[in-house]
Write a protein that holds these residues in place. Structure first.
Motif, PDB file in Angstrom:
ATOM      1  N   LEU A 231       3.499  -5.332  -1.010  1.00  0.00           N
ATOM      2  CA  LEU A 231       2.205  -4.562  -0.714  1.00  0.00           C
ATOM      3  C   LEU A 231       1.925  -4.474   0.908  1.00  0.00           C
ATOM      4  O   LEU A 231       0.929  -4.060   0.814  1.00  0.00           O
ATOM      5  CB  LEU A 231       0.630  -5.020  -1.663  1.00  0.00           C
ATOM      6  CG  LEU A 231       0.965  -4.734  -3.421  1.00  0.00           C
ATOM      7  CD1 LEU A 231       0.558  -5.270  -4.720  1.00  0.00           C
ATOM      8  CD2 LEU A 231       1.156  -2.750  -3.374  1.00  0.00           C
TER       9      LEU A 231
ATOM     10  N   ARG B 114       2.550  -0.551  -9.640  1.00  0.00           N
ATOM     11  CA  ARG B 114       3.237  -1.709  -8.861  1.00  0.00           C
ATOM     12  C   ARG B 114       3.144  -3.297  -9.005  1.00  0.00           C
ATOM     13  O   ARG B 114       3.986  -4.043  -8.594  1.00  0.00           O
ATOM     14  CB  ARG B 114       3.502  -1.157  -7.278  1.00  0.00           C
ATOM     15  CG  ARG B 114       4.113  -1.380  -6.214  1.00  0.00           C
ATOM     16  CD  ARG B 114       4.061  -1.176  -4.749  1.00  0.00           C
ATOM     17  NE  ARG B 114       3.714   0.148  -4.641  1.00  0.00           N
ATOM     18  CZ  ARG B 114       5.384   0.856  -3.993  1.00  0.00           C
ATOM     19  NH1 ARG B 114       6.426  -0.449  -4.258  1.00  0.00           N
ATOM     20  NH2 ARG B 114       5.427   1.971  -3.857  1.00  0.00           N
ATOM     21  N   SER B 115       2.001  -3.458  -8.383  1.00  0.00           N
ATOM     22  CA  SER B 115       1.526  -4.533  -8.846  1.00  0.00           C
ATOM     23  C   SER B 115       2.104  -5.379 -10.233  1.00  0.00           C
ATOM     24  O   SER B 115       1.899  -6.903 -10.139  1.00  0.00           O
ATOM     25  CB  SER B 115      -0.348  -4.300  -8.198  1.00  0.00           C
ATOM     26  OG  SER B 115      -0.974  -3.892  -9.898  1.00  0.00           O
ATOM     27  N   GLU B 116       1.819  -5.264 -10.713  1.00  0.00           N
ATOM     28  CA  GLU B 116       3.036  -5.622 -11.964  1.00  0.00           C
ATOM     29  C   GLU B 116       4.445  -6.428 -12.053  1.00  0.00           C
ATOM     30  O   GLU B 116       4.849  -7.756 -12.050  1.00  0.00           O
ATOM     31  CB  GLU B 116       2.832  -4.855 -13.297  1.00  0.00           C
ATOM     32  CG  GLU B 116       1.600  -4.261 -13.654  1.00  0.00           C
ATOM     33  CD  GLU B 116       1.466  -3.676 -14.411  1.00  0.00           C
ATOM     34  OE1 GLU B 116       1.686  -4.230 -16.546  1.00  0.00           O
ATOM     35  OE2 GLU B 116       1.320  -2.477 -15.429  1.00  0.00           O
ATOM     36  N   GLU B 117       4.393  -5.798 -11.345  1.00  0.00           N
ATOM     37  CA  GLU B 117       6.105  -6.343 -10.308  1.00  0.00           C
ATOM     38  C   GLU B 117       7.395  -7.101 -11.882  1.00  0.00           C
ATOM     39  O   GLU B 117       8.077  -7.258 -11.766  1.00  0.00           O
ATOM     40  CB  GLU B 117       6.339  -8.066 -10.108  1.00  0.00           C
ATOM     41  CG  GLU B 117       4.845  -7.747  -8.382  1.00  0.00           C
ATOM     42  CD  GLU B 117       5.304  -9.035  -7.062  1.00  0.00           C
ATOM     43  OE1 GLU B 117       5.216  -9.984  -8.136  1.00  0.00           O
ATOM     44  OE2 GLU B 117       4.820  -8.253  -6.132  1.00  0.00           O
TER      45      GLU B 117
ATOM     46  N   PRO C 288      -1.153  -0.957  -4.514  1.00  0.00           N
ATOM     47  CA  PRO C 288      -0.508  -1.390  -5.829  1.00  0.00           C
ATOM     48  C   PRO C 288      -1.028  -0.752  -7.653  1.00  0.00           C
ATOM     49  O   PRO C 288      -0.702  -0.759  -8.535  1.00  0.00           O
ATOM     50  CB  PRO C 288      -1.880  -2.454  -6.216  1.00  0.00           C
ATOM     51  CG  PRO C 288      -3.420  -2.016  -4.908  1.00  0.00           C
ATOM     52  CD  PRO C 288      -2.367  -1.408  -4.297  1.00  0.00           C
ATOM     53  N   ASP C 289      -2.022   0.244  -7.422  1.00  0.00           N
ATOM     54  CA  ASP C 289      -2.105   1.254  -8.298  1.00  0.00           C
ATOM     55  C   ASP C 289      -0.212   2.319  -8.565  1.00  0.00           C
ATOM     56  O   ASP C 289      -0.623   3.054  -9.695  1.00  0.00           O
ATOM     57  CB  ASP C 289      -3.084   2.255  -8.270  1.00  0.00           C
ATOM     58  CG  ASP C 289      -4.084   0.872  -8.434  1.00  0.00           C
ATOM     59  OD1 ASP C 289      -4.138  -0.001  -9.131  1.00  0.00           O
ATOM     60  OD2 ASP C 289      -5.432   1.595  -7.445  1.00  0.00           O
TER      61      ASP C 289
ATOM     62  N   SER D  88       7.200  -5.957  -5.188  1.00  0.00           N
ATOM     63  CA  SER D  88       5.946  -5.092  -5.004  1.00  0.00           C
ATOM     64  C   SER D  88       5.570  -4.631  -3.839  1.00  0.00           C
ATOM     65  O   SER D  88       5.526  -3.272  -3.053  1.00  0.00           O
ATOM     66  CB  SER D  88       4.039  -5.144  -5.504  1.00  0.00           C
ATOM     67  OG  SER D  88       3.693  -6.785  -5.242  1.00  0.00           O
TER      68      SER D  88
END
Length: 220
Positions: free
Chosen positions: A137, A170-173, A144-145, A135
């Motif tokens: 971040l 994106r944060s789920e990867e 993250p969204d 991600s």
């Protein structure tokens, strides 16, 4: 074609050098004679036409992905036009009649949003595909969204599958995908992009690789 009036230089018809004069309804016209092309179908021209036809055919199938945004040069140019221009130049290779798409070099989105890193896909279960990425971040404008946009192009069937809305954050990867049963054994080329929550910004796409979809599980 130039139009002129009868005056100090009287109207004429016929050829003068590379100019052609003619009349229509009492109006005199002057136009340049077209340049003679000795061979309008040279190998280079055949190659360029072949590449253009190939990239148009491919990109027409993924227009919903391109419409998310493909920033480029030219006032008033649409994402599709920018995508054709870029990919024709950077993602085609070969000489006619053997022209081809260079799938790792293809871009289907292009914009200022942070792209995915370490993007990849694998098929380890029959008819299943797993997409993964990092991600990142901590850097740039990644959120993250941000929503993942996934494109799968089936080169065995010349068909495209894509997810432009409702994809993973994106944060789920990572994200698992169940493919149509007919896709087992087919070869897929994959691409991953991100679009911002307000859908105003998009990232450069990342190539996920080329994968053959598993047909049977271990021991079957």
């Amino acid at each position: 074609m130039g139009k002129y009036r009868v005056g100090a230089f009287s109207a004429f018809s016929g050829k003068v050098g590379n100019l052609i004069g003619s009349h229509w309804r009492d109006i005199s016209y002057l136009r340049a004679r077209p340049e003679h092309v000795s061979n309008p179908n040279t190998p280079a021209q055949q190659t360029q036409r072949g590449k253009f036809a190939l990239i148009i055919r491919f990109l027409k199938q993924v227009k919903p992905v391109l419409s998310l945004g493909f920033e480029g040069e030219g006032i008033g140019r649409l994402p599709f036009q920018n995508a054709v221009s870029y990919n024709l130049k950077h993602a085609t290779s070969g000489t006619a009649p053997d022209v081809r798409i260079d799938y790792p070099a293809v871009l289907v989105t292009r914009g200022p949003l942070n792209p995915a890193e370490d993007a990849a896909m694998v098929s380890e279960q029959p008819g299943e595909l797993a997409v993964s990425w990092t991600s990142q971040l901590m850097f740039g404008n990644a959120s993250p969204d941000d929503e993942a946009v996934i494109l799968l192009y089936n080169t065995s069937r010349d068909m495209a599958l894509y997810i432009t809305e409702g994809g993973p954050a994106r944060s789920e990867e990572s994200w698992p995908l169940s493919l149509p049963a007919t896709y087992r054994g087919d070869t897929l080329e994959g691409y991953l992009s991100f679009v911002s929550p307000d859908r105003e910004q998009v990232s450069y796409s990342r190539y996920l690789g080329s994968v053959t979809v598993m047909e049977e599980g271990p021991g079957t």
